[in-house]
Design a protein around this motif. Structure first.
Motif, PDB file in Angstrom:
ATOM      1  N   ASP A  87     -11.086   3.922  -3.280  1.00 19.57           N
ATOM      2  CA  ASP A  87     -11.710   3.764  -1.970  1.00 19.57           C
ATOM      3  C   ASP A  87     -11.244   4.911  -1.078  1.00 19.57           C
ATOM      4  O   ASP A  87     -10.077   4.945  -0.684  1.00 19.57           O
ATOM      5  N   CYS A 143      -3.401   8.942  -0.691  1.00 16.26           N
ATOM      6  CA  CYS A 143      -3.724   7.902  -1.677  1.00 16.26           C
ATOM      7  C   CYS A 143      -2.544   6.959  -1.882  1.00 16.26           C
ATOM      8  O   CYS A 143      -1.438   7.385  -2.202  1.00 16.26           O
ATOM      9  N   GLN A 183      -1.427   3.451  -3.934  1.00 13.11           N
ATOM     10  CA  GLN A 183      -1.799   2.496  -4.964  1.00 13.11           C
ATOM     11  C   GLN A 183      -1.691   1.097  -4.387  1.00 13.11           C
ATOM     12  O   GLN A 183      -0.701   0.740  -3.747  1.00 13.11           O
ATOM     13  N   GLN A 184      -2.715   0.316  -4.611  1.00 11.71           N
ATOM     14  CA  GLN A 184      -2.739  -1.063  -4.132  1.00 11.71           C
ATOM     15  C   GLN A 184      -2.050  -1.958  -5.160  1.00 11.71           C
ATOM     16  O   GLN A 184      -1.917  -1.596  -6.324  1.00 11.71           O
ATOM     17  N   PRO A 185      -1.611  -3.135  -4.763  1.00 11.61           N
ATOM     18  CA  PRO A 185      -0.956  -4.043  -5.722  1.00 11.61           C
ATOM     19  C   PRO A 185      -1.896  -4.375  -6.888  1.00 11.61           C
ATOM     20  O   PRO A 185      -3.114  -4.423  -6.728  1.00 11.61           O
ATOM     21  N   GLU A 197      -6.129   0.175  -8.489  1.00 13.11           N
ATOM     22  CA  GLU A 197      -6.884   0.321  -7.252  1.00 13.11           C
ATOM     23  C   GLU A 197      -6.111   1.234  -6.308  1.00 13.11           C
ATOM     24  O   GLU A 197      -4.903   1.080  -6.131  1.00 13.11           O
ATOM     25  N   TYR A 198      -6.821   2.195  -5.712  1.00 16.04           N
ATOM     26  CA  TYR A 198      -6.214   3.140  -4.791  1.00 16.04           C
ATOM     27  C   TYR A 198      -7.042   3.196  -3.514  1.00 16.04           C
ATOM     28  O   TYR A 198      -8.267   3.188  -3.565  1.00 16.04           O
ATOM     29  N   LYS A 199      -6.355   3.284  -2.395  1.00 15.97           N
ATOM     30  CA  LYS A 199      -7.003   3.482  -1.100  1.00 15.97           C
ATOM     31  C   LYS A 199      -6.586   4.870  -0.629  1.00 15.97           C
ATOM     32  O   LYS A 199      -5.395   5.127  -0.456  1.00 15.97           O
ATOM     33  N   SER A 210      -9.827   5.810   4.281  1.00 18.71           N
ATOM     34  CA  SER A 210      -8.613   5.692   5.065  1.00 18.71           C
ATOM     35  C   SER A 210      -8.266   7.039   5.695  1.00 18.71           C
ATOM     36  O   SER A 210      -8.866   8.055   5.392  1.00 18.71           O
TER      37      SER A 210
END
Length: 163
Positions: free
Chosen positions: A121, A128, A130-132, A141-143, A124
């Motif tokens: 995603d 970058c 890393q999401q849980p 999953e990365y934001k 933001s």
């Protein structure tokens, strides 16, 4: 008993074919709408025989403040079936929110099945992160920071690393 086994094999193969109907093979002519502007390149390495599916959504972006953005109307939303070719999507010289979801799942009878998911995603103002983990060790999953095409094109290189 034999006819029941054949029926299950037919049902299983029909399900696999039907589940990917909405995905299209990438057609470069569809995505080259803007002349001499910027391009989002998606490059793939080592995805030889995997049934890679790509969901991509590109939205216009509006900066509210230095640390806050707003993703607005969708300008492109596609479901693409990987065809061993890299993907190039032409865009105007603007800033965009981009969501990319890559996934594959091999369902082969009596063979080792493989599954992986990656969600990126670009929505933001941060680097970058890393999401849980969601549910599986094969889901990432990365934001990430929004994509700014005002000065340059962007390339995203995806490598399949079997573990």
């Amino acid at each position: 008993m034999k006819s029941r086994f054949i029926f299950y094999i037919f049902l299983f193969s029909s399900y696999n074919c039907a589940s990917n109907i909405e995905y299209k093979i990438f057609n470069e002519n569809i995505y080259n709408k803007f002349e001499a502007n910027r391009t989002l390149f998606l490059e793939f390495q080592d995805f030889k025989e995997l049934p890679l599916l790509i969901n991509i959504q590109i939205r216009k972006m509006k900066k509210i403040s230095e640390h806050e953005i707003k993703c607005e109307e969708i300008i492109l939303q596609e479901k693409i079936r990987y065809n061993k070719e890299n993907i190039g999507i032409d865009l105007e010289r603007k800033e965009y929110c981009v969501n990319i979801y890559l996934h594959y799942n091999t369902s082969r009878f009596l063979f080792k099945n493989e599954k992986a998911e990656l969600k990126l995603d670009f929505i933001s103002t941060e680097k970058c992160l890393q999401q849980p983990k969601i549910n599986s060790p094969y889901q990432e999953e990365y934001k990430c920071n929004y994509l700014d095409f005002t000065n340059k094109s962007h390339s995203l290189i995806f490598m399949n690393l079997p573990v």
